[in-house]
Design a protein around this motif. Structure first.
Motif, PDB file in Angstrom:
ATOM      1  N   ALA A  57      31.661  19.817  -5.650  1.00  0.00           N
ATOM      2  CA  ALA A  57      30.379  20.506  -5.838  1.00  0.00           C
ATOM      3  C   ALA A  57      29.265  19.798  -5.070  1.00  0.00           C
ATOM      4  N   GLY A  58      29.252  18.456  -5.152  1.00  0.00           N
ATOM      5  CA  GLY A  58      28.235  17.685  -4.414  1.00  0.00           C
ATOM      6  C   GLY A  58      28.346  17.889  -2.915  1.00  0.00           C
ATOM      7  N   LEU A  59      29.599  17.908  -2.435  1.00  0.00           N
ATOM      8  CA  LEU A  59      29.827  18.108  -0.991  1.00  0.00           C
ATOM      9  C   LEU A  59      29.367  19.498  -0.560  1.00  0.00           C
ATOM     10  N   ALA A  60      29.659  20.507  -1.388  1.00  0.00           N
ATOM     11  CA  ALA A  60      29.251  21.878  -1.061  1.00  0.00           C
ATOM     12  C   ALA A  60      27.724  22.000  -1.051  1.00  0.00           C
ATOM     13  N   LEU A  61      27.055  21.352  -2.002  1.00  0.00           N
ATOM     14  CA  LEU A  61      25.581  21.353  -2.022  1.00  0.00           C
ATOM     15  C   LEU A  61      25.024  20.697  -0.755  1.00  0.00           C
ATOM     16  N   LYS A  62      25.583  19.551  -0.420  1.00  0.00           N
ATOM     17  CA  LYS A  62      25.124  18.842   0.774  1.00  0.00           C
ATOM     18  C   LYS A  62      25.335  19.689   2.028  1.00  0.00           C
ATOM     19  N   ASN A  63      26.511  20.330   2.132  1.00  0.00           N
ATOM     20  CA  ASN A  63      26.814  21.153   3.312  1.00  0.00           C
ATOM     21  C   ASN A  63      25.930  22.389   3.408  1.00  0.00           C
ATOM     22  N   ALA A  64      25.380  22.818   2.259  1.00  0.00           N
ATOM     23  CA  ALA A  64      24.456  23.956   2.279  1.00  0.00           C
ATOM     24  C   ALA A  64      23.068  23.553   2.766  1.00  0.00           C
ATOM     25  N   LEU A  65      22.883  22.231   2.944  1.00  0.00           N
ATOM     26  CA  LEU A  65      21.559  21.716   3.331  1.00  0.00           C
ATOM     27  C   LEU A  65      21.546  21.002   4.675  1.00  0.00           C
ATOM     28  N   THR A  66      22.710  20.549   5.155  1.00  0.00           N
ATOM     29  CA  THR A  66      22.741  19.746   6.380  1.00  0.00           C
ATOM     30  C   THR A  66      23.741  20.301   7.387  1.00  0.00           C
ATOM     31  N   ALA A  67      23.413  20.141   8.669  1.00  0.00           N
ATOM     32  CA  ALA A  67      24.308  20.545   9.764  1.00  0.00           C
ATOM     33  C   ALA A  67      24.053  19.647  10.958  1.00  0.00           C
ATOM     34  N   ARG A  68      25.054  19.466  11.794  1.00  0.00           N
ATOM     35  CA  ARG A  68      24.881  18.636  12.992  1.00  0.00           C
ATOM     36  C   ARG A  68      24.096  19.369  14.077  1.00  0.00           C
ATOM     37  N   GLU A  69      24.378  20.662  14.215  1.00  0.00           N
ATOM     38  CA  GLU A  69      23.684  21.458  15.244  1.00  0.00           C
ATOM     39  C   GLU A  69      22.235  21.699  14.829  1.00  0.00           C
ATOM     40  N   SER A  70      21.293  21.436  15.731  1.00  0.00           N
ATOM     41  CA  SER A  70      19.874  21.539  15.381  1.00  0.00           C
ATOM     42  C   SER A  70      19.472  22.970  14.995  1.00  0.00           C
ATOM     43  N   VAL A  71      20.049  23.969  15.689  1.00  0.00           N
ATOM     44  CA  VAL A  71      19.716  25.368  15.374  1.00  0.00           C
ATOM     45  C   VAL A  71      20.222  25.720  13.979  1.00  0.00           C
ATOM     46  N   ARG A  72      21.462  25.301  13.694  1.00  0.00           N
ATOM     47  CA  ARG A  72      22.041  25.556  12.372  1.00  0.00           C
ATOM     48  C   ARG A  72      21.240  24.827  11.289  1.00  0.00           C
ATOM     49  N   GLN A  73      20.819  23.585  11.601  1.00  0.00           N
ATOM     50  CA  GLN A  73      20.030  22.820  10.627  1.00  0.00           C
ATOM     51  C   GLN A  73      18.712  23.523  10.312  1.00  0.00           C
ATOM     52  N   ALA A  74      18.092  24.063  11.335  1.00  0.00           N
ATOM     53  CA  ALA A  74      16.823  24.778  11.126  1.00  0.00           C
ATOM     54  C   ALA A  74      17.034  25.980  10.200  1.00  0.00           C
ATOM     55  N   ASP A  75      18.149  26.692  10.399  1.00  0.00           N
ATOM     56  CA  ASP A  75      18.451  27.853   9.542  1.00  0.00           C
ATOM     57  C   ASP A  75      18.656  27.424   8.088  1.00  0.00           C
ATOM     58  N   LEU A  76      19.428  26.331   7.904  1.00  0.00           N
ATOM     59  CA  LEU A  76      19.694  25.858   6.537  1.00  0.00           C
ATOM     60  C   LEU A  76      18.412  25.378   5.864  1.00  0.00           C
ATOM     61  N   SER A  77      17.566  24.683   6.636  1.00  0.00           N
ATOM     62  CA  SER A  77      16.300  24.187   6.079  1.00  0.00           C
ATOM     63  C   SER A  77      15.414  25.350   5.631  1.00  0.00           C
ATOM     64  N   ASN A  78      15.316  26.355   6.485  1.00  0.00           N
ATOM     65  CA  ASN A  78      14.479  27.522   6.150  1.00  0.00           C
ATOM     66  C   ASN A  78      15.018  28.247   4.916  1.00  0.00           C
ATOM     67  N   ARG A  79      16.344  28.338   4.844  1.00  0.00           N
ATOM     68  CA  ARG A  79      16.945  29.021   3.698  1.00  0.00           C
ATOM     69  C   ARG A  79      16.600  28.288   2.394  1.00  0.00           C
ATOM     70  N   TRP A  80      16.664  26.948   2.436  1.00  0.00           N
ATOM     71  CA  TRP A  80      16.331  26.171   1.238  1.00  0.00           C
ATOM     72  C   TRP A  80      14.839  26.297   0.893  1.00  0.00           C
ATOM     73  N   LEU A  81      13.991  26.161   1.906  1.00  0.00           N
ATOM     74  CA  LEU A  81      12.541  26.167   1.651  1.00  0.00           C
ATOM     75  C   LEU A  81      12.052  27.509   1.120  1.00  0.00           C
ATOM     76  N   THR A  82      12.781  28.580   1.422  1.00  0.00           N
ATOM     77  CA  THR A  82      12.351  29.904   0.936  1.00  0.00           C
ATOM     78  C   THR A  82      12.964  30.260  -0.426  1.00  0.00           C
ATOM     79  N   LEU A  83      13.766  29.345  -0.977  1.00  0.00           N
ATOM     80  CA  LEU A  83      14.288  29.553  -2.329  1.00  0.00           C
ATOM     81  C   LEU A  83      13.135  29.570  -3.336  1.00  0.00           C
ATOM     82  N   ASN A  84      13.307  30.263  -4.439  1.00  0.00           N
ATOM     83  CA  ASN A  84      12.245  30.250  -5.457  1.00  0.00           C
ATOM     84  C   ASN A  84      12.158  28.850  -6.086  1.00  0.00           C
ATOM     85  N   ASN A  85      10.958  28.463  -6.493  1.00  0.00           N
ATOM     86  CA  ASN A  85      10.701  27.117  -7.000  1.00  0.00           C
ATOM     87  C   ASN A  85      11.528  26.785  -8.235  1.00  0.00           C
ATOM     88  N   GLU A  86      11.754  27.774  -9.056  1.00  0.00           N
ATOM     89  CA  GLU A  86      12.518  27.521 -10.280  1.00  0.00           C
ATOM     90  C   GLU A  86      13.925  27.019  -9.955  1.00  0.00           C
TER      91      GLU A  86
END
Length: 864
Positions: A57-86
């Motif tokens: 579960a920890g690995l899956a959470l981490k992989n949903a937030l980090t990527a080696r490719e900069s373009v992919r990382q930007a997508d993951l970051s944006n996806r997290w930042l647009t999540l609802n605060n709750e």
């Protein structure tokens, strides 16, 4: 199926179950990301769930937030930042809670999740109280696991985030980390976590290191940690010292004198190899720094400047202490050590080579007694160590100092190729390869060459490692002799190797006939063959011609048996062989140039078959394409008959946006074809330009390929001249847009990328201007000239610009001025910055200076 069951199934030994579970999780992430993340978080925080599932579960959470490719990382970051605060707050709180789990492993997984969220949120100005929360956890004496996991988290955050983002909290972070690393800390595991966190934070506590009192305390804690009862803490402390020396060399004099000399010499003798390895690494780092500083000092002296950092000559001062220890460590070889296993004798040899670079001539008297005492020892450990010592000091000292020693040693080393011990023979072959590479003048053709080549060719029948080193030595012999015996740049009719050419190449071809490639010996043989072909003198051209026939026959044979290949290992072996064969063919084509014409049909037939049979194996496709590119360059207009058969394979490669390397090579082939056919390539320019424009619009294509595409525009324009008009305006628009990109000075990767991007743009402009120069279509350039020169101005005012960019800038000014010598752009060329730049007295290579002077002459004419 529950989340726990799904995660458990991702770890199943059954591939089908594993794949189905992974697919289900991916589908959940796509359909309802907030629910997916909450589900994983619930599993991570649950102390009743088995630890291996919490890990998943920890690995899956981490992989949903980090990527080696900069373009992919930007997508993951944006996806997290647009999540609802709750949802975000729940996941963050769960991860923080898990840091204090009764299971230390769960705390480690949680630390990775917290640091992954921090790497996204802190740069965006979110989660402002995180560091404060973590510092509170570090001070919680009641929960040891919480302190360990929190220190790990701080270390991960420091590793993942740019120093300036955390600079305001550096004092607090450093205080917490140092507190945990002190010798007074009762828990060795807390100390270890703190030492690792300190290692990761060293770069962003630069301001603390600048303050003497704080620096003294940090150094005291680290030095004390090298004496910790826990070996793991000792290893971590020495790792810190290695990094500190790399980052803060100029501040180390006092500490070297008071503690580090003694600590590291004792550390190198430590009975636990892990500690000894880090202590040796410390001195390797010192030597690397001092070699670099010596180069900088030499460059500064040439320009009458002072170097930014002066060498403290730590290595020279410590030479009498560290050299005997390194020589003793060389004798601790393991009989059955794996080739890629890093051990203490290998580390000592590496350090000795770096030490030779740092202290130069001083290394010779320090090691000669050891070599003389042990070169004929009964114990192979000492015999091999003596040879290794000799081979390791060949770069650094003045060749004039080494020459008499090598002359004396060469006959003995050649004889040692027949030693009874494999390790001794292996190191001897490597040492002979070093002599061939670095001190070719010591190998006298009439004295040493025959016995040397005989010994090396005989070594081609030995064990794989020895074969690989013999191939390397033979390759160096060819490469270095060709440089040494070149006569004013002209290739002589024959050379010292001429009598041996056929025999050596035949012996290497026999090696390449092997079905295996252990220690990469077969690849090394192919590389050596390539060198002998590249360096062949005219009297050896017959050997080149017969070799390529053998190589083509092998390609034909491999293609004929490809349907019989079923296993993955066999397929990989087939691919590797085809790549090696392509590399040799490329060397032959470049050597024979248009003399390859009689074999061109056969080569193209084979290459097209290879491309068809390679499937999606990009390395083989790349090599096959490179053969086509070299053939186009060699045949020029005579390449035309092959283009129609090749284009159906070129376009799919150009559209393989996800395969960066293949796409880059394919773009390069367009340039090769355009240059080869010149004006005749105009008939292909339309489809080429269409696919290149499409590639520029791709969101998937790597941005570095797009730089290659811009350069390729220049190749096409230069080849077809005025016929480039239909694509001119679109291309200029693309180049103008690309030229407007400005780097963020704090983003080093982006700074580097923009520098390369501008090189590509200037190459494109150069090709376009040169292609239109002296034609009536040159008038097309007038509306764009100001924009071009503005970009050139920005390039030349960039203090970090490369020599290549500077040279391109001057060349483009000169090309434009030569294009408009009728005064049409006179006002633009009278700009003060142009006059100033073309009078530049700054340091620059001769080639750049030559280009600048030519540009100055062109501007002078254009402004008369």
């Amino acid at each position: 199926m529950s989340a726990t069951e799904l995660l458990a199934n991702t770890l199943s030994p059954d591939a089908t179950i594993r794949q189905n579970a992974t697919s289900s999780l991916e589908a959940a992430a796509q359909s309802d990301f907030p629910q997916y993340m909450s589900m994983l978080s619930n599993v991570l925080v649950d102390d009743n769930t088995p630890i291996h599932i919490r890990n998943a579960a920890g690995l899956a959470l981490k992989n949903a937030l980090t990527a080696r490719e900069s373009v992919r990382q930007a997508d993951l970051s944006n996806r997290w930042l647009t999540l609802n605060n709750e949802t975000k707050n729940k996941i963050k709180n769960d991860a923080l809670m898990t840091l204090g789990s009764s299971s230390q492993k769960a705390g480690t997984f949680a630390s990775q999740v917290v640091s992954a969220i921090a790497a996204v949120e802190l740069p965006a100005g979110h989660w402002p109280d995180l560091i404060e929360i973590l510092l509170g956890f570090v001070n919680n004496q009641a929960n040891e696991n919480l302190r360990i996991a929190t220190l790990q988290t701080i270390g991960f955050i420091c590793e993942a985030i740019k120093p300036e983002i955390l600079s305001l909290r550096s004092n607090e972070i450093l205080t917490a980390v140092i507190h945990g690393a002190r010798k007074e800390e009762p828990s060795a595991e807390v100390q270890l976590a703190a030492i690792h966190a300190l290692y990761n934070s060293l770069e962003f506590v630069r301001e603390n290191f600048d303050r003497e009192g704080e620096r003294n305390y940090i150094m005291q804690v680290v030095c004390e940690a090298t004496q910790n009862p826990s070996v793991n803490v000792q290893v971590g402390a020495f790792e810190c010292l290695v990094r500190i020396m790399s980052l803060y060399y100029d501040k180390m004099a006092l500490y070297m004198e008071q503690a580090l000399f003694g600590l590291t010499v004792v550390g190198m003798k430590h009975p636990d190899e892990r500690v000894a390895l880090q202590a040796v690494e410390f001195w390797s780092t010192v030597c690397e720094e001092e070699v670099d500083l010596a180069i900088e000092a030499q460059e500064a002296q040439e320009y009458g400047d002072l170097p930014e950092t002066e060498s403290k000559f730590f290595a020279k001062i410590a030479l009498p202490e560290i050299c005997p220890v390194l020589l003793q460590l060389l004798t601790r070889q393991e009989e059955d050590a794996e080739e890629d296993e890093w051990n203490i004798s290998m580390a000592a040899a590496t350090c000795l080579a770096l030490l030779a670079g740092a202290v130069q001539d001083n290394i010779v008297p320090a090691v000669i007694p050891f070599i003389e005492a042990h070169i004929k020892s009964e114990d192979w450990h000492y015999r091999e160590a003596a040879v290794m010592t000799f081979g390791s000091i060949l770069e650094g000292p003045d060749p004039a100092v080494l020459t008499p020693l090598v002359n004396q040693a060469l006959p003995l080393l050649i004889d040692m190729m027949a030693d009874s011990n494999t390790h001794v023979k292996d190191t001897t072959a490597w040492t002979l390869g070093r002599i061939c590479d670095l001190l070719i003048t010591t190998i006298k053709p009439d004295v040493h060459l025959h016995p040397l080549i005989t010994a090396l060719v005989n070594g081609l029948h030995d064990s794989p490692r020895i074969v690989a080193n013999c191939c390397w030595a033979l390759m160096n012999l060819a490469d270095q002799y060709s440089i040494y015996f070149e006569d004013d740049g002209d290739i002589p009719q024959n050379g010292p190797l001429s009598p041996y050419y056929e025999g050596v190449v035949q012996a290497l071809l026999r090696v390449t006939d092997s079905t295996g490639n252990e220690s990469n010996f077969r690849t090394a043989a192919y590389e050596a063959i390539s060198s002998y072909i590249t360096q062949a003198t005219p009297d050896a051209i017959g050997v080149v011609q017969s070799t390529v026939v053998t190589i083509l026959q092998r390609m034909e044979h491999l293609l004929s048996i490809q349907n019989q290949i079923v296993g993955v290992d066999d397929r990989n072996n087939w691919n590797e062989l085809q790549s090696n064969l392509c590399s040799v063919v490329i060397c032959v084509v470049r050597k024979l140039n248009d003399g390859i014409q009689p074999l061109a049909d056969r080569i193209m037939t084979l290459v097209l078959q290879l491309i068809q049979s390679a499937g999606k194996t990009s390395t083989v496709l790349e090599d096959a394409f490179l053969v086509v590119g070299s053939l186009a360059s060699a045949l020029e207009a005579n390449f035309a008959p092959y283009i129609q058969a090749f284009l159906p394979f070129l376009y799919p490669a150009l559209k393989a946006h996800e395969d960066t390397q293949l796409c880059t090579v394919a773009v390069g082939i367009i340039g090769d074809i355009s240059r080869a056919l010149g004006e005749q390539s105009a008939q292909y320019a339309g489809p080429f330009m269409t696919v290149l424009f499409e590639n520029l619009q791709s969101d998937v294509l790597n941005r570095n390929v797009k730089i290659s595409i811009l350069s390729c525009f220049g190749d096409i324009a230069l080849a077809i001249g005025p016929a480039f008009e239909p694509y001119f305006e679109t291309t200029m628009g693309v180049l103008r847009q690309a030229g407007a990109v400005e780097p963020n000075p704090l983003d080093y990767d982006l700074v580097d990328y923009v520098g390369q991007l501008r090189e590509g743009i200037l190459e494109a402009y150069t090709g376009i201007v040169t292609g239109l120069k002296k034609t009536e279509k040159a008038q097309l350039l007038i509306p764009h000239a100001q924009n071009i020169l503005e970009l050139v101005h920005r390039c030349l005012t960039d203090e970090e610009r490369s020599d290549a960019l500077t040279r391109l800038s001057y060349g483009l000014i000169g090309d434009l001025a030569e294009c408009f010598q009728n005064g049409q752009l006179k006002q633009l060329f009278l700009a003060n910055w142009i006059a100033s730049e073309l009078r530049s007295r700054s340091r620059m290579p001769d080639e750049t200076k030559k280009t600048m002077r030519w540009a100055r002459e062109m501007v002078k004419i254009a402004t008369q």
